[in-house]
Design an enzyme around this catalytic site. Structure first.
Site, PDB file in Angstrom:
ATOM      1  N   ARG A  54     -16.397  14.690 -10.671  1.00 22.19           N
ATOM      2  CA  ARG A  54     -16.993  15.876 -10.048  1.00 22.19           C
ATOM      3  C   ARG A  54     -17.748  15.524  -8.778  1.00 22.19           C
ATOM      4  O   ARG A  54     -17.814  16.297  -7.846  1.00 22.19           O
ATOM      5  CB  ARG A  54     -17.952  16.569 -11.019  1.00 22.19           C
TER       6      ARG A  54
ATOM      7  N   LYS B 154     -24.009  11.887 -29.070  1.00 26.07           N
ATOM      8  CA  LYS B 154     -24.402  13.001 -28.189  1.00 26.07           C
ATOM      9  C   LYS B 154     -24.953  14.182 -28.985  1.00 26.07           C
ATOM     10  O   LYS B 154     -25.361  15.178 -28.408  1.00 26.07           O
ATOM     11  CB  LYS B 154     -23.217  13.452 -27.322  1.00 26.07           C
TER      12      LYS B 154
ATOM     13  N   SER C 251     -21.385  20.429 -19.530  1.00 24.43           N
ATOM     14  CA  SER C 251     -21.560  21.147 -20.802  1.00 24.43           C
ATOM     15  C   SER C 251     -23.046  21.327 -21.116  1.00 24.43           C
ATOM     16  O   SER C 251     -23.448  22.360 -21.657  1.00 24.43           O
ATOM     17  CB  SER C 251     -20.850  20.386 -21.924  1.00 24.43           C
TER      18      SER C 251
HETATM   19  N1  COA Z   1     -15.912  20.217 -15.693  1.00 25.66           N
HETATM   20  C1  COA Z   1     -17.080  20.408 -16.277  1.00 25.66           C
HETATM   21  N2  COA Z   1     -17.820  19.434 -16.827  1.00 25.66           N
HETATM   22  C2  COA Z   1     -17.318  18.198 -16.760  1.00 25.66           C
HETATM   23  C3  COA Z   1     -16.093  17.905 -16.155  1.00 25.66           C
HETATM   24  C4  COA Z   1     -15.376  18.976 -15.595  1.00 25.66           C
HETATM   25  N3  COA Z   1     -14.203  18.820 -14.982  1.00 25.66           N
HETATM   26  N4  COA Z   1     -15.878  16.585 -16.245  1.00 25.66           N
HETATM   27  C5  COA Z   1     -16.918  16.070 -16.894  1.00 25.66           C
HETATM   28  N5  COA Z   1     -17.784  17.049 -17.209  1.00 25.66           N
HETATM   29  C6  COA Z   1     -19.067  16.913 -17.898  1.00 25.66           C
HETATM   30  C7  COA Z   1     -18.947  16.988 -19.381  1.00 25.66           C
HETATM   31  O1  COA Z   1     -19.069  18.315 -19.835  1.00 25.66           O
HETATM   32  C8  COA Z   1     -20.110  16.131 -19.827  1.00 25.66           C
HETATM   33  O2  COA Z   1     -21.281  16.919 -19.792  1.00 25.66           O
HETATM   34  P1  COA Z   1     -22.509  16.605 -20.742  1.00 25.66           P
HETATM   35  O3  COA Z   1     -22.862  15.167 -20.560  1.00 25.66           O
HETATM   36  O4  COA Z   1     -23.508  17.549 -20.249  1.00 25.66           O
HETATM   37  O5  COA Z   1     -22.028  16.898 -22.146  1.00 25.66           O
HETATM   38  C9  COA Z   1     -20.245  15.081 -18.734  1.00 25.66           C
HETATM   39  O6  COA Z   1     -19.594  15.631 -17.609  1.00 25.66           O
HETATM   40  C10 COA Z   1     -19.635  13.781 -19.070  1.00 25.66           C
HETATM   41  O7  COA Z   1     -18.278  14.002 -19.366  1.00 25.66           O
HETATM   42  P2  COA Z   1     -17.323  12.846 -19.831  1.00 25.66           P
HETATM   43  O8  COA Z   1     -17.350  11.734 -18.846  1.00 25.66           O
HETATM   44  O9  COA Z   1     -16.020  13.440 -20.182  1.00 25.66           O
HETATM   45  O10 COA Z   1     -18.097  12.255 -21.051  1.00 25.66           O
HETATM   46  P3  COA Z   1     -18.064  12.695 -22.512  1.00 25.66           P
HETATM   47  O11 COA Z   1     -19.320  12.253 -23.132  1.00 25.66           O
HETATM   48  O12 COA Z   1     -17.751  14.135 -22.658  1.00 25.66           O
HETATM   49  O13 COA Z   1     -16.835  11.834 -23.107  1.00 25.66           O
HETATM   50  C11 COA Z   1     -15.654   9.814 -23.737  1.00 25.66           C
HETATM   51  C12 COA Z   1     -16.837  10.424 -22.983  1.00 25.66           C
HETATM   52  C13 COA Z   1     -15.405  10.528 -25.054  1.00 25.66           C
HETATM   53  C14 COA Z   1     -14.411   9.927 -22.882  1.00 25.66           C
HETATM   54  C15 COA Z   1     -16.019   8.312 -23.970  1.00 25.66           C
HETATM   55  O14 COA Z   1     -17.299   8.237 -24.554  1.00 25.66           O
HETATM   56  C16 COA Z   1     -15.038   7.636 -24.890  1.00 25.66           C
HETATM   57  O15 COA Z   1     -13.982   7.218 -24.460  1.00 25.66           O
HETATM   58  N6  COA Z   1     -15.372   7.510 -26.204  1.00 25.66           N
HETATM   59  C17 COA Z   1     -14.522   6.918 -27.224  1.00 25.66           C
HETATM   60  C18 COA Z   1     -15.037   5.544 -27.643  1.00 25.66           C
HETATM   61  C19 COA Z   1     -14.612   4.495 -26.648  1.00 25.66           C
HETATM   62  O16 COA Z   1     -13.449   4.237 -26.430  1.00 25.66           O
HETATM   63  N7  COA Z   1     -15.620   3.841 -26.035  1.00 25.66           N
HETATM   64  C20 COA Z   1     -15.398   2.780 -25.066  1.00 25.66           C
HETATM   65  C21 COA Z   1     -15.361   3.341 -23.653  1.00 25.66           C
HETATM   66  S1  COA Z   1     -15.111   2.042 -22.466  1.00 25.66           S
END
Ligand code: COA
Length: 161
Positions: free
Chosen positions: A93, A44, A131
């Site tokens: 969301r 990312k 974000s």
């Molecule tokens: N309020 C505001 N924003 C929110 C939110 C909330 N309550 N919930 C989610 N979001 C936003 C995040 O800010 C993010 O925005 P962006 O894409 O603009 O940065 C987006 O929604 C996606 O959030 P999220 O689903 O939490 O994704 P992420 O990329 O931040 O995190 C992981 C994803 C880290 C949980 C996932 O990639 C992971 O588990 N990685 C580890 C490796 C792994 O195990 N992989 C196998 C997965 S099956």
């Protein structure tokens, strides 16, 4: 003997927003311990370093006991197992989040069926937040003080055009 219920709330948190904090505060009331897990997420290409992202969350949570903040660079399901967590919290969301979250939840269950994914709904006032939107609008000088903690607002001044 009663086993403590530990939950993990994972994400990239680049940066943490009030929407994420809303989920943390809600989840904290449901479990004995909540661990916020900040993924390194190099794909990312985060604006803030992992240390900064962890630091923002710790500062914003000041005063919330029972919540730990860690970073991780391995599989989420392995991180959860290592920390004796039985639940992974994900925020939903909008309906558009559901398909991908369902797929990840099923994949994680396939890897370890002892750990449940629990979906939580953020407060409506934050349901549009992401974000990326925060970074984009902050860059163009929008007033986003009501959407992020103060430390994040201050940190975002570096990208203001
Ligand atoms: N309020 C505001 N924003 C929110 C939110 C909330 N309550 N919930 C989610 N979001 C936003 C995040 O800010 C993010 O925005 P962006 O894409 O603009 O940065 C987006 O929604 C996606 O959030 P999220 O689903 O939490 O994704 P992420 O990329 O931040 O995190 C992981 C994803 C880290 C949980 C996932 O990639 C992971 O588990 N990685 C580890 C490796 C792994 O195990 N992989 C196998 C997965 S099956």
């Amino acid at each position: 003997m009663d086993q403590k219920k530990i939950a993990i709330y994972p994400g990239t948190f680049d940066p943490v927003t009030n929407g994420h904090l809303d989920i943390m505060v809600r989840a904290n009331t449901l479990f004995d311990k909540l661990i916020v897990a900040v993924a390194l997420s190099p794909k990312k290409n985060p604006l803030f370093s992992t240390t900064e992202r962890v630091g923002f969350i710790k500062e914003a949570l000041n005063g919330q006991d029972k919540i730990e903040v860690h970073s991780f660079d391995n599989l989420l399901i392995d991180f959860a197992f290592e920390h004796k967590a039985s639940v992974i919290i994900k925020g939903l969301r909008a309906v558009s989040d559901f398909e991908f979250e369902l797929q990840m939840g099923l994949m994680n269950r396939n890897l370890n069926n002892q750990i449940e994914t629990v979906f939580m709904i953020p407060s409506q006032e934050y349901s549009f937040l992401s974000s990326s939107f925060i970074k984009e609008t902050a860059q163009h000088g929008a007033d986003i003080r009501h959407l992020v903690p103060k430390c994040v607002y201050d940190g975002l001044q570096i990208i203001r055009k």
